[in-house]
Design a protein around this motif. Structure first.
Motif, short mmCIF file in Angstrom:
data_model
loop_
_atom_site.label_atom_id
_atom_site.label_comp_id
_atom_site.label_asym_id
_atom_site.label_seq_id
_atom_site.Cartn_x
_atom_site.Cartn_y
_atom_site.Cartn_z
N PHE A 3 30.74 36.82 46.48
CA PHE A 3 30.86 38.26 45.87
C PHE A 3 29.52 38.77 45.33
O PHE A 3 29.53 39.78 44.75
N ARG A 4 28.45 38.19 45.57
CA ARG A 4 27.21 38.85 45.41
C ARG A 4 27.09 40.16 45.84
O ARG A 4 27.28 40.32 47.29
N LYS A 5 26.58 40.89 45.49
CA LYS A 5 26.09 42.38 46.13
C LYS A 5 24.87 42.18 46.73
O LYS A 5 24.06 41.64 46.44
N ARG A 6 25.01 42.53 48.07
CA ARG A 6 23.79 42.59 48.92
C ARG A 6 23.10 43.69 48.81
O ARG A 6 23.46 44.93 48.68
N PRO A 7 21.77 43.55 48.80
CA PRO A 7 20.87 44.67 48.51
C PRO A 7 21.08 45.80 49.85
O PRO A 7 21.00 45.32 50.89
#
Length: 142
Positions: A3-7
Motif C-alpha cells: 500500500f505504499r504510494k508510488r512516486p
C-alpha cells in the motif's frame, strides 16, 4: 499487498523534436523569402492635372538632353560642370530657397546627368525636387 504510494512521475515535455521542427521551418522560410532589390523601389509619380495653370513662377525647370546638355528655364547652360549648373540655378532662384526644381530629363539621358542636376540643386540651396513625366498618351505632366 503493497500500500505504499508510488512516486508520481511528472510529465516531461521533450523539446528536441520541437527544436527540430522549428529549425526546418526556419530553413524553409530563409530559402523562400524574396528580398527587395534597389530596382524594385516603389516610386509614386506625380499625376498631371490638365486644369492647373501652366505659368508657375515658383518653379525652375531644368532640362537634360540625351547628350547630357542642360538648360535652366529654357536657357542653355554653357558646359556640363555641376558648378556652372548650380550657378545658373541659383541665379534663376534669385535668392528664394523655397522654389521647386523640376527635372525634365530625356528618357535616354545618362543617370549621371540627372544626379548632377540634383547635386547642383543641393549646392544652390534648393531642396524641393520633382521629375517631369510623360503620360502614355504623350501628354506632358508632372
Amino acid at each position: 499487498m503493497n500500500f505504499r504510494k508510488r512516486p508520481v512521475d511528472e510529465p516531461e515535455i521533450n523539446l528536441i523534436p520541437f527544436i527540430d521542427v522549428l529549425l526546418v521551418i526556419l530553413i524553409f522560410l530563409m530559402l523562400t523569402t524574396t528580398y527587395s532589390r534597389f530596382t524594385e523601389l516603389k516610386v509614386n509619380l506625380p499625376v498631371a492635372d490638365s486644369d492647373a495653370a501652366r505659368n508657375r513662377p515658383r518653379e525652375i525647370v531644368v532640362s537634360v538632353s540625351a547628350e547630357g546638355q542642360y538648360a535652366v528655364n529654357r536657357k542653355p547652360v554653357d558646359g556640363r560642370h555641376v558648378e556652372l549648373l548650380a550657378g545658373e540655378m541659383a541665379a534663376a532662384a534669385d535668392g528664394h530657397n523655397d522654389m521647386m526644381v523640376i527635372i525634365s530629363a530625356d528618357a535616354t539621358a545618362a543617370h549621371q546627368s540627372v544626379i548632377n542636376v540634383m547635386d547642383a540643386a543641393r549646392r544652390a540651396g534648393l531642396s524641393q525636387l520633382t521629375f517631369a513625366t510623360r503620360t502614355q498618351g504623350g501628354e506632358g505632366g508632372r
